[in-house]
Motif scaffolding. Structure first.
Motif, PDB file in Angstrom:
ATOM      1  N   ARG A   1     -21.323 -57.079  -2.716  1.00 37.86           N
ATOM      2  CA  ARG A   1     -20.785 -56.024  -3.580  1.00 37.86           C
ATOM      3  C   ARG A   1     -19.580 -56.536  -4.375  1.00 37.86           C
ATOM      4  N   ARG A   2     -18.702 -57.273  -3.713  1.00 37.80           N
ATOM      5  CA  ARG A   2     -17.509 -57.791  -4.394  1.00 37.80           C
ATOM      6  C   ARG A   2     -17.885 -58.865  -5.417  1.00 37.80           C
ATOM      7  N   MET A   3     -18.892 -59.679  -5.102  1.00 39.35           N
ATOM      8  CA  MET A   3     -19.318 -60.728  -6.035  1.00 39.35           C
ATOM      9  C   MET A   3     -19.925 -60.131  -7.302  1.00 39.35           C
ATOM     10  N   THR A   4     -20.818 -59.155  -7.157  1.00 39.81           N
ATOM     11  CA  THR A   4     -21.445 -58.579  -8.350  1.00 39.81           C
ATOM     12  C   THR A   4     -20.408 -57.830  -9.192  1.00 39.81           C
ATOM     13  N   ALA A   5     -19.464 -57.162  -8.532  1.00 36.26           N
ATOM     14  CA  ALA A   5     -18.400 -56.470  -9.278  1.00 36.26           C
ATOM     15  C   ALA A   5     -17.535 -57.480 -10.034  1.00 36.26           C
ATOM     16  N   ALA A   6     -17.273 -58.635  -9.417  1.00 37.29           N
ATOM     17  CA  ALA A   6     -16.428 -59.655 -10.040  1.00 37.29           C
ATOM     18  C   ALA A   6     -17.045 -60.218 -11.316  1.00 37.29           C
ATOM     19  N   VAL A   7     -18.380 -60.172 -11.427  1.00 35.06           N
ATOM     20  CA  VAL A   7     -19.033 -60.658 -12.653  1.00 35.06           C
ATOM     21  C   VAL A   7     -19.402 -59.499 -13.580  1.00 35.06           C
ATOM     22  N   GLY A   8     -18.844 -58.302 -13.307  1.00 39.63           N
ATOM     23  CA  GLY A   8     -19.001 -57.170 -14.219  1.00 39.63           C
ATOM     24  C   GLY A   8     -20.222 -56.292 -13.989  1.00 39.63           C
ATOM     25  N   HIS A   9     -20.863 -56.409 -12.822  1.00 41.46           N
ATOM     26  CA  HIS A   9     -22.069 -55.630 -12.549  1.00 41.46           C
ATOM     27  C   HIS A   9     -22.016 -55.043 -11.137  1.00 41.46           C
ATOM     28  N   PRO A  10     -21.317 -53.914 -10.980  1.00 45.99           N
ATOM     29  CA  PRO A  10     -21.174 -53.320  -9.652  1.00 45.99           C
ATOM     30  C   PRO A  10     -22.528 -53.004  -9.012  1.00 45.99           C
ATOM     31  N   THR A  11     -22.576 -53.175  -7.699  1.00 50.11           N
ATOM     32  CA  THR A  11     -23.793 -52.907  -6.937  1.00 50.11           C
ATOM     33  C   THR A  11     -23.963 -51.417  -6.725  1.00 50.11           C
ATOM     34  N   LEU A  12     -25.170 -50.918  -6.995  1.00 47.81           N
ATOM     35  CA  LEU A  12     -25.529 -49.521  -6.780  1.00 47.81           C
ATOM     36  C   LEU A  12     -26.282 -49.345  -5.454  1.00 47.81           C
ATOM     37  N   ARG A  13     -27.131 -50.309  -5.133  1.00 47.67           N
ATOM     38  CA  ARG A  13     -27.921 -50.275  -3.906  1.00 47.67           C
ATOM     39  C   ARG A  13     -28.046 -51.705  -3.389  1.00 47.67           C
ATOM     40  N   LEU A  14     -27.888 -51.867  -2.085  1.00 53.24           N
ATOM     41  CA  LEU A  14     -27.940 -53.202  -1.508  1.00 53.24           C
ATOM     42  C   LEU A  14     -28.845 -53.212  -0.281  1.00 53.24           C
ATOM     43  N   VAL A  15     -29.841 -54.109  -0.318  1.00 51.30           N
ATOM     44  CA  VAL A  15     -30.809 -54.237   0.771  1.00 51.30           C
ATOM     45  C   VAL A  15     -30.826 -55.702   1.220  1.00 51.30           C
ATOM     46  N   ARG A  16     -30.486 -55.927   2.502  1.00 52.49           N
ATOM     47  CA  ARG A  16     -30.610 -57.287   3.020  1.00 52.49           C
ATOM     48  C   ARG A  16     -32.073 -57.509   3.377  1.00 52.49           C
ATOM     49  N   TRP A  17     -32.699 -58.494   2.735  1.00 51.52           N
ATOM     50  CA  TRP A  17     -34.130 -58.746   2.907  1.00 51.52           C
ATOM     51  C   TRP A  17     -34.412 -59.763   4.000  1.00 51.52           C
ATOM     52  N   SER A  18     -33.562 -60.782   4.107  1.00 49.46           N
ATOM     53  CA  SER A  18     -33.832 -61.804   5.121  1.00 49.46           C
ATOM     54  C   SER A  18     -32.548 -62.409   5.667  1.00 49.46           C
ATOM     55  N   VAL A  19     -32.676 -62.925   6.885  1.00 52.97           N
ATOM     56  CA  VAL A  19     -31.622 -63.685   7.555  1.00 52.97           C
ATOM     57  C   VAL A  19     -32.317 -64.907   8.120  1.00 52.97           C
ATOM     58  N   GLY A  20     -31.977 -66.082   7.584  1.00 51.17           N
ATOM     59  CA  GLY A  20     -32.673 -67.291   8.024  1.00 51.17           C
ATOM     60  C   GLY A  20     -34.171 -67.134   7.804  1.00 51.17           C
ATOM     61  N   GLU A  21     -34.947 -67.368   8.843  1.00 46.80           N
ATOM     62  CA  GLU A  21     -36.410 -67.295   8.761  1.00 46.80           C
ATOM     63  C   GLU A  21     -36.961 -65.885   8.922  1.00 46.80           C
TER      64      GLU A  21
ATOM     65  N   GLU B   1     -27.225 -55.168 -17.135  1.00 42.42           N
ATOM     66  CA  GLU B   1     -28.222 -56.238 -17.108  1.00 42.42           C
ATOM     67  C   GLU B   1     -27.490 -57.576 -17.167  1.00 42.42           C
ATOM     68  N   PRO B   2     -27.284 -58.225 -16.014  1.00 46.00           N
ATOM     69  CA  PRO B   2     -26.545 -59.488 -16.013  1.00 46.00           C
ATOM     70  C   PRO B   2     -27.219 -60.551 -16.870  1.00 46.00           C
ATOM     71  N   GLY B   3     -26.426 -61.209 -17.665  1.00 46.53           N
ATOM     72  CA  GLY B   3     -26.935 -62.302 -18.500  1.00 46.53           C
ATOM     73  C   GLY B   3     -26.768 -63.640 -17.798  1.00 46.53           C
ATOM     74  N   ASP B   4     -27.091 -64.694 -18.522  1.00 47.78           N
ATOM     75  CA  ASP B   4     -27.017 -66.044 -17.960  1.00 47.78           C
ATOM     76  C   ASP B   4     -25.612 -66.388 -17.460  1.00 47.78           C
ATOM     77  N   GLU B   5     -24.600 -65.929 -18.174  1.00 46.79           N
ATOM     78  CA  GLU B   5     -23.223 -66.254 -17.794  1.00 46.79           C
ATOM     79  C   GLU B   5     -22.864 -65.652 -16.432  1.00 46.79           C
ATOM     80  N   ALA B   6     -23.230 -64.396 -16.201  1.00 45.55           N
ATOM     81  CA  ALA B   6     -22.950 -63.740 -14.917  1.00 45.55           C
ATOM     82  C   ALA B   6     -23.741 -64.400 -13.790  1.00 45.55           C
ATOM     83  N   LEU B   7     -25.008 -64.703 -14.038  1.00 49.07           N
ATOM     84  CA  LEU B   7     -25.839 -65.347 -13.013  1.00 49.07           C
ATOM     85  C   LEU B   7     -25.302 -66.728 -12.679  1.00 49.07           C
TER      86      LEU B   7
END
Length: 180
Positions: free
Chosen positions: A146-166, A82-88
């Protein structure tokens, strides 16, 4: 005017029309999209899901895929812990990766999104909680979220791209596509 296709790429599908790897063939865009002359504007990892844009126009393709245009891409990331304020806040400032600092990202903790079940489901560990983040980036390095979330101590388990531009995934189930 260029044509645009929005496609919800399922987990375990290559973001190209052919598989050049020797051995067991992997599913490609050709199994889902029959639209001659359309090509992906950017990539999405084999183990990621979500929105892919395809176009029949080279300029449009470059404008969508080229990082210098800083087109925003929003991802829903299920992460370990559960990322805290510092990770976010670290994600918002930019994270140092092996290939340098990332641009600042918009990041927020969100409730579990109402998504389709993933096939195969992610591995759940009873002793390790998970949570969801909404991240918006304006660059497109290899496996960047994935690399960004791992770098702040919270590895990605599932990744869904929701939007690109509009453009968004709204109304598209995995494997479905429509013209924009």
């Amino acid at each position: 005017m260029s044509g645009i296709i929005l496609f919800n790429k399922p987990y375990g599908v290559l973001s190209q029309f052919t598989d050049e790897r020797q051995g067991t063939p992997r599913p490609t865009l050709a199994a889902y999209i029959d639209a001659p002359g359309f090509y992906p504007a950017g990539r999405l990892d084999f183990d990621s899901e979500g929105l892919m844009i395809l176009t029949d126009d080279g300029r449009t393709q470059a404008r969508i895929a080229d990082p210098r245009f800083k087109l925003a891409k929003t991802y829903l990331a299920q992460v370990e812990g559960e990322p805290g304020d510092e990770a976010l806040e670290a994600l918002r400032r930019g994270v140092r990766l092996k290939d340098g600092m990332t641009r600042p990202a918009q990041s927020e903790l969100i409730d579990d999104p109402a998504l389709w079940p993933r096939d195969p489901p992610i591995r759940v560990r009873k002793t390790v909680p998970d949570s969801w983040l909404r991240l918006t980036i304006t660059e497109g390095r290899n496996r960047q979220v994935r690399r960004m979330t791992a770098a702040v101590g919270h590895p990605t388990l599932r990744l869904v791209r929701w939007s690109v531009g509009e453009w968004t995934l709204d109304g598209l189930m995995p494997g479905e596509w429509r013209r924009a």
